[in-house]
Design a protein around this motif. Structure first.
Motif, PDB file in Angstrom:
ATOM      1  N   THR A 156       0.644  -1.736  -0.299  1.00  0.00           N
ATOM      2  CA  THR A 156       0.062  -0.009  -0.076  1.00  0.00           C
ATOM      3  C   THR A 156       0.434   1.749   0.004  1.00  0.00           C
ATOM      4  N   GLY A 157       1.905   1.145  -0.021  1.00  0.00           N
ATOM      5  CA  GLY A 157       3.246   1.854   0.048  1.00  0.00           C
ATOM      6  C   GLY A 157       3.339   2.933  -0.689  1.00  0.00           C
ATOM      7  N   TRP A 161      -1.832   8.681   0.069  1.00  0.00           N
ATOM      8  CA  TRP A 161      -2.735   8.110   1.303  1.00  0.00           C
ATOM      9  C   TRP A 161      -4.207   9.391   1.647  1.00  0.00           C
ATOM     10  N   GLU A 185       9.556   9.342  10.186  1.00  0.00           N
ATOM     11  CA  GLU A 185       8.228   9.169   9.890  1.00  0.00           C
ATOM     12  C   GLU A 185       8.276   7.042   9.541  1.00  0.00           C
ATOM     13  N   ASP A 209      10.457   2.589   5.707  1.00  0.00           N
ATOM     14  CA  ASP A 209       9.383   2.043   5.409  1.00  0.00           C
ATOM     15  C   ASP A 209       9.497   0.440   5.514  1.00  0.00           C
ATOM     16  N   GLY A 210       8.986  -0.564   5.710  1.00  0.00           N
ATOM     17  CA  GLY A 210       8.783  -1.920   5.633  1.00  0.00           C
ATOM     18  C   GLY A 210       8.943  -2.421   4.827  1.00  0.00           C
ATOM     19  N   ASP A 211       8.966  -1.792   3.686  1.00  0.00           N
ATOM     20  CA  ASP A 211       8.455  -2.643   2.112  1.00  0.00           C
ATOM     21  C   ASP A 211       9.541  -1.907   1.537  1.00  0.00           C
ATOM     22  N   LEU A 248      12.499  -0.143   7.903  1.00  0.00           N
ATOM     23  CA  LEU A 248      12.344  -0.633   8.619  1.00  0.00           C
ATOM     24  C   LEU A 248      10.863  -0.950   9.468  1.00  0.00           C
ATOM     25  N   PRO A 249      11.432  -2.751   9.086  1.00  0.00           N
ATOM     26  CA  PRO A 249       9.608  -3.055   9.713  1.00  0.00           C
ATOM     27  C   PRO A 249       9.462  -3.474  10.941  1.00  0.00           C
ATOM     28  N   GLU A 251       8.631  -5.506  13.168  1.00  0.00           N
ATOM     29  CA  GLU A 251       8.320  -6.539  13.947  1.00  0.00           C
ATOM     30  C   GLU A 251       9.928  -6.856  13.878  1.00  0.00           C
ATOM     31  N   ALA A 269       1.195   8.523   8.814  1.00  0.00           N
ATOM     32  CA  ALA A 269       0.357   8.573   8.616  1.00  0.00           C
ATOM     33  C   ALA A 269      -0.754   7.060   7.797  1.00  0.00           C
ATOM     34  N   TYR A 273      -4.151   0.351  10.018  1.00  0.00           N
ATOM     35  CA  TYR A 273      -5.260  -0.921   9.903  1.00  0.00           C
ATOM     36  C   TYR A 273      -4.944  -2.005   9.741  1.00  0.00           C
TER      37      TYR A 273
HETATM   38  C1  SAM Z   1      -1.853   2.895   4.114  1.00  0.00           C
HETATM   39  S1  SAM Z   1       0.165   3.164   4.083  1.00  0.00           S
HETATM   40  C2  SAM Z   1       0.119   4.591   3.942  1.00  0.00           C
HETATM   41  C3  SAM Z   1       1.483   5.374   3.187  1.00  0.00           C
HETATM   42  C4  SAM Z   1       1.563   6.259   3.903  1.00  0.00           C
HETATM   43  N1  SAM Z   1       2.339   6.977   4.876  1.00  0.00           N
HETATM   44  C5  SAM Z   1       0.595   7.658   3.095  1.00  0.00           C
HETATM   45  O1  SAM Z   1      -0.621   7.883   3.612  1.00  0.00           O
HETATM   46  O2  SAM Z   1       0.231   8.081   1.943  1.00  0.00           O
HETATM   47  C6  SAM Z   1       1.412   2.435   4.690  1.00  0.00           C
HETATM   48  C7  SAM Z   1       2.278   2.318   4.951  1.00  0.00           C
HETATM   49  O3  SAM Z   1       3.107   1.525   6.248  1.00  0.00           O
HETATM   50  C8  SAM Z   1       4.279   0.544   5.596  1.00  0.00           C
HETATM   51  N2  SAM Z   1       3.672  -0.586   6.686  1.00  0.00           N
HETATM   52  C9  SAM Z   1       2.756  -1.648   6.724  1.00  0.00           C
HETATM   53  N3  SAM Z   1       2.485  -2.492   7.446  1.00  0.00           N
HETATM   54  C10 SAM Z   1       4.460  -2.637   8.053  1.00  0.00           C
HETATM   55  C11 SAM Z   1       5.083  -2.482   8.962  1.00  0.00           C
HETATM   56  N4  SAM Z   1       4.496  -3.705   9.960  1.00  0.00           N
HETATM   57  N5  SAM Z   1       6.036  -2.063   9.515  1.00  0.00           N
HETATM   58  C12 SAM Z   1       6.750  -1.082   8.500  1.00  0.00           C
HETATM   59  N6  SAM Z   1       5.820  -0.731   7.919  1.00  0.00           N
HETATM   60  C13 SAM Z   1       5.142  -0.419   7.534  1.00  0.00           C
HETATM   61  C14 SAM Z   1       3.613  -0.005   4.451  1.00  0.00           C
HETATM   62  O4  SAM Z   1       4.495  -0.070   3.265  1.00  0.00           O
HETATM   63  C15 SAM Z   1       3.135   1.273   3.810  1.00  0.00           C
HETATM   64  O5  SAM Z   1       4.351   2.098   2.940  1.00  0.00           O
END
Ligand code: SAM
Length: 409
Positions: A156-157, A161, A185, A209-211, A248-249, A251, A269, A273
């Motif tokens: 979703t990154g 959003w 962030e 980000d974790g992806d 940075l995941p 977990e 942000a 979810y």
């Molecule tokens: C819904 S997107 C929001 C992206 C951005 N913050 C925005 O609002 O446009 C959620 C983001 O969180 C990251 N994310 C989800 N789970 C994660 C995790 N366990 N560790 C690190 N990042 C994570 C996803 O890769 C994605 O980039």
């Protein structure tokens, strides 16, 4: 002698008119065609006049550059349809362009779901905002951002959003909360929040980000906006055009890795979810926020989360010893007393599932995090009024620190 029609077309629309700025910004941001049509009507006082069509032609269609052609094709089709519906006169060049599009693209070319597109997000500062430090002389700040057409790509990154639009408006409306602060962030996605933080001169900007594919896209976007994406954490790069990008995941982020960051402000942000991720997210926030400030503020102390060691035993002493060492290092390196203030997190979210949101609140409560709902008290200026797909009032803003609770919805 010029005919009446030719004369009318000679009177060009002024691109600095608010309605024209809205229309152009909506096209650049690739808003849905219905939104463009309503802005086009606003420019013509309710009708898409020939003057309005000429304006669209001059500013977007005559030299489409790197616009996404299937998007324009769809828009031109709707535009022609609307003018014909009003029994208006369609400019010949619009028919010709549409005919060219018809022979160049099949209708499904817009639906290639893995396609990357470039949206240009314009923050339009209304009259009366020019005293805002973040407001450029043109009263317009435009960030190009590569995104995916597939909302789920990059976990979703790779999409923008609503909460990141909200946090961006917040940063630009209240730069004093972020300027000269070290900002960090989580779940940064395309990197828009980081671009706004760099614009208001945060002392340090770290995006994570974790992806991995999201991270690569984020770095691309930083460079597209003339910032340097730095991935080496050992470098203390003070160049203001440098933004750190880290994998940075939540977990697997280690406690020591998180403790070393010591941000003044944590941002997030649309990260609330997925219930599976929430315990990890809360752990990360707790470690980042639980930096205790000593009385004199010559050093900062941090307790390990819940004050426990690896065996689950309470171990405040060891945690604060480690923390003092780290703070000495920071002070030697020029800590200017900014750490007098306890770190704070601003988390923006759209509550799509009340149970998930309440689960986050209960986890935060267990972790002794204080959550204040600032949604009604800290409203950003609406800098994205042209963006009908974005509803500022649908986003909630939480301020999180370490000790008040929020009433559950
Ligand atoms: C819904 S997107 C929001 C992206 C951005 N913050 C925005 O609002 O446009 C959620 C983001 O969180 C990251 N994310 C989800 N789970 C994660 C995790 N366990 N560790 C690190 N990042 C994570 C996803 O890769 C994605 O980039």
């Amino acid at each position: 002698m010029a005919t009446e029609q030719e004369h009318e077309l000679e009177l060009e629309l002024d691109p600095s008119l608010p309605c024209c700025r809205n229309l152009l910004s909506a096209i650049l941001a690739m808003e849905p065609s219905e939104c463009l049509i309503s802005h086009a009507r606003a420019c013509g006082g309710g009708l898409i006049t020939e003057q309005v069509q000429q304006f669209i032609w001059d500013h977007c269609l005559s030299t489409p550059g790197d616009f996404h052609a299937p998007y324009l094709k769809n828009f031109v089709k709707k535009l022609i349809w609307q003018v014909e519906f009003d029994h208006g006169y369609v400019l010949d060049q619009l028919y010709e362009l549409y005919a060219q599009y018809m022979t160049s693209f099949k209708d499904d070319s817009f639906s290639k779901r893995d396609a990357r597109i470039c949206k240009r997000i314009s923050f339009l500062f209304p009259d009366g905002c020019s005293e805002l430090l973040s407001c450029p002389p043109s009263r317009e700040l435009v960030f190009p951002l590569q995104c995916s057409l597939n909302m789920l790509e990059g976990d979703t990154g790779c999409s923008i959003w609503p909460s990141s639009l909200f946090l961006s408006e917040l940063i630009l409306s209240h730069p004093e909360l972020f300027s000269n602060k070290s900002c960090f962030e989580i779940g940064s996605g395309v990197g828009l929040v980081g671009l706004c933080l760099a614009h208001v001169k945060a002392s340090k900007v770290t995006l994570t980000d974790g992806d991995l594919s999201t991270l690569a896209n984020m770095k691309f976007n930083l460079e597209l906006n003339n910032l340097n994406a730095e991935t080496d954490t050992s470098q203390r790069n003070k160049d203001p055009s440098t933004v750190q990008c880290l994998y940075l995941p939540w977990e697997s982020a280690s406690e020591s890795q998180l403790q070393d960051i010591m941000p003044d402000v944590v941002m997030g942000a649309d990260v609330i979810y997925d219930p599976v991720c929430l315990p990890h997210l809360v752990r990360v926030l707790t470690i980042l926020l639980n930096r205790m400030i000593c009385g004199e503020c010559t050093s900062c102390k941090r307790l390990s989360p819940n004050g426990r060691d690896e065996n689950g035993e309470r171990n405040y002493k060891d945690a604060s010893d480690r923390s003092e060492d780290r703070c000495k290092a920071v002070n030697k390196d020029g800590c200017d007393g900014r750490s007098k203030e306890a770190p704070v997190a601003y988390i923006a979210c759209v509550v799509r599932n009340v149970e998930t949101f309440n689960y986050f609140l209960s986890l935060a409560d267990q972790a002794k995090l204080d959550i204040m709902d600032l949604t009604d008290s800290l409203k950003p200026v609406n800098l994205l009024q042209y963006m009908q797909s974005y509803n500022q009032t649908g986003v909630r803003l939480l301020r999180i620190t370490c000790s008040h609770t929020i009433r559950q919805v």
